[in-house]
Design a protein around this motif. Structure first.
Motif, PDB file in Angstrom:
ATOM      1  N   ILE A   1       7.048   8.628   0.123  1.00  0.00           N
ATOM      2  CA  ILE A   1       6.756   8.774   1.354  1.00  0.00           C
ATOM      3  C   ILE A   1       6.606   8.683   2.271  1.00  0.00           C
ATOM      4  N   VAL A   2       6.855   8.704   3.819  1.00  0.00           N
ATOM      5  CA  VAL A   2       7.074   7.979   4.330  1.00  0.00           C
ATOM      6  C   VAL A   2       5.983   7.663   6.029  1.00  0.00           C
ATOM      7  N   SER A   3       5.401   7.960   6.529  1.00  0.00           N
ATOM      8  CA  SER A   3       4.862   8.110   7.976  1.00  0.00           C
ATOM      9  C   SER A   3       4.886   7.716   8.943  1.00  0.00           C
ATOM     10  N   GLU A   4       4.189   7.875   9.590  1.00  0.00           N
ATOM     11  CA  GLU A   4       4.064   6.616  10.571  1.00  0.00           C
ATOM     12  C   GLU A   4       3.301   4.796  10.333  1.00  0.00           C
ATOM     13  N   ASP A   5       2.522   5.715   9.279  1.00  0.00           N
ATOM     14  CA  ASP A   5       1.079   4.248   9.105  1.00  0.00           C
ATOM     15  C   ASP A   5       1.307   4.283   8.310  1.00  0.00           C
ATOM     16  N   TYR A   6       1.861   3.980   7.014  1.00  0.00           N
ATOM     17  CA  TYR A   6       1.909   4.531   5.548  1.00  0.00           C
ATOM     18  C   TYR A   6       2.774   5.095   4.715  1.00  0.00           C
ATOM     19  N   ILE A   7       2.865   4.174   4.104  1.00  0.00           N
ATOM     20  CA  ILE A   7       4.057   4.605   2.551  1.00  0.00           C
ATOM     21  C   ILE A   7       3.133   4.589   1.820  1.00  0.00           C
ATOM     22  N   PHE A   8       3.964   5.713   1.164  1.00  0.00           N
ATOM     23  CA  PHE A   8       3.274   6.512  -0.367  1.00  0.00           C
ATOM     24  C   PHE A   8       3.720   6.126  -1.307  1.00  0.00           C
ATOM     25  N   VAL A   9       3.890   5.753  -2.547  1.00  0.00           N
ATOM     26  CA  VAL A   9       4.276   4.845  -3.358  1.00  0.00           C
ATOM     27  C   VAL A   9       3.242   5.601  -5.100  1.00  0.00           C
ATOM     28  N   HIS A  10       4.270   5.511  -6.083  1.00  0.00           N
ATOM     29  CA  HIS A  10       3.890   5.373  -7.076  1.00  0.00           C
ATOM     30  C   HIS A  10       3.203   3.551  -7.265  1.00  0.00           C
ATOM     31  N   ALA A  11       4.343   2.883  -7.435  1.00  0.00           N
ATOM     32  CA  ALA A  11       4.384   1.707  -8.280  1.00  0.00           C
ATOM     33  C   ALA A  11       4.093   0.354  -6.977  1.00  0.00           C
ATOM     34  N   GLY A  12       4.556   1.065  -5.931  1.00  0.00           N
ATOM     35  CA  GLY A  12       4.794  -0.159  -4.702  1.00  0.00           C
ATOM     36  C   GLY A  12       6.362  -0.150  -3.939  1.00  0.00           C
ATOM     37  N   ILE A  13       6.637  -0.948  -3.316  1.00  0.00           N
ATOM     38  CA  ILE A  13       8.201  -1.280  -2.576  1.00  0.00           C
ATOM     39  C   ILE A  13       8.777  -2.991  -2.961  1.00  0.00           C
ATOM     40  N   HIS A  14       9.620  -2.624  -2.775  1.00  0.00           N
ATOM     41  CA  HIS A  14      10.523  -4.631  -2.662  1.00  0.00           C
ATOM     42  C   HIS A  14      10.096  -4.839  -1.541  1.00  0.00           C
ATOM     43  N   PRO A  15       9.221  -5.919  -1.447  1.00  0.00           N
ATOM     44  CA  PRO A  15       8.678  -6.757  -0.304  1.00  0.00           C
ATOM     45  C   PRO A  15      10.049  -7.292   0.619  1.00  0.00           C
TER      46      PRO A  15
END
Length: 236
Positions: A139-153
């Motif tokens: 889930i991507v919002s204006e200020d945050y990214i919500f994810v289980h493990a993380g995102i590729h940098p």
């Protein structure tokens, strides 16, 4: 909504989950609840936790898929021996299957025999499997990214395999330097704090917030409240 409440890695710990929701006085009419995955495995009540998650989603909660749901799906929807044993034998899937009423004799495949996937059927399990298969990974919002493990940098999220979002560890939490704050579970905060006794939420200097307090291993179940960044938790 006045608050956003974020919880991850429940792992069948229904009692702790319900205690935490009560402690924060969760009200679906005023709070946005976000669940980051790993509802099943290792703990005793995976089936009941998924029942609760389905109920909460119907009330407006945003629900993501974790790597343990990923393993469960692969084990139960394919005939792959590795997928079955990786989940049911080694990663807590046995606890999940027992929560649906199956015995070890029905689903543990001996190592010295030719693999034949166990035939297990439950209306409830089928319904839960359909539910978790439809969950999003981020889930991507204006200020945050919500994810289980993380995102590729270095990869855009839209170009990232969902497997990475559910499984990545060091490459993410050591290598991320994005503008949006990433809130994630999956990696116990004891690892992030480099302290085996510190299960508190981890606030990284590189815009990451880890919330997996390893409740199923005797730690604590954390809830991050936004925008205040207050930590709530319960433990056994």
């Amino acid at each position: 909504m006045t608050r956003t409440l974020v919880i991850s890695d429940i792992h069948g710990e229904l009692e702790l989950f319900e205690q935490l929701l009560a402690k924060v006085q969760y009200d679906p009419h005023h709070d946005q609840l976000i669940l980051l995955g790993d509802y099943v495995d290792r703990g005793p009540h995976s089936k009941k936790v998924l029942d609760k998650v389905i109920e909460l989603k119907a009330q407006g909660a945003l629900v993501l898929k974790g790597n343990h749901e990923d393993m469960m799906i692969k084990a139960l929807t394919t005939d792959d021996e590795h997928a079955w044993k990786h989940w049911a034998h080694r990663n807590g899937g046995s606890n999940t299957l027992q929560s649906y009423g199956f015995s070890e004799e029905e689903f543990i495949v001996p190592e010295n025999v030719e693999f034949v996937k166990p035939e297990l059927y439950s209306d409830k399990l089928t319904g839960h499997l359909e539910f978790i298969q439809c969950l999003d990974s981020v889930i991507v919002s204006e200020d945050y990214i919500f994810v289980h493990a993380g995102i590729h940098p270095t990869l855009p999220i839209a170009e990232t395999d969902p497997y990475v979002l559910m499984w990545i560890r060091e490459d993410f939490y050591n290598g991320y330097h994005g503008d949006k704050t990433v809130i994630f579970g999956h990696t116990p905060t004891t690892i992030l704090h480099d302290n085996k006794n510190n299960h508190a939420i981890y606030f990284g200097k590189n815009n990451i917030i880890g919330i997996d307090g390893a409740a199923v291993y005797g730690g604590q179940l954390n809830c991050l409240e936004l925008p205040t960044k207050i930590m709530h938790y319960v433990k056994k």
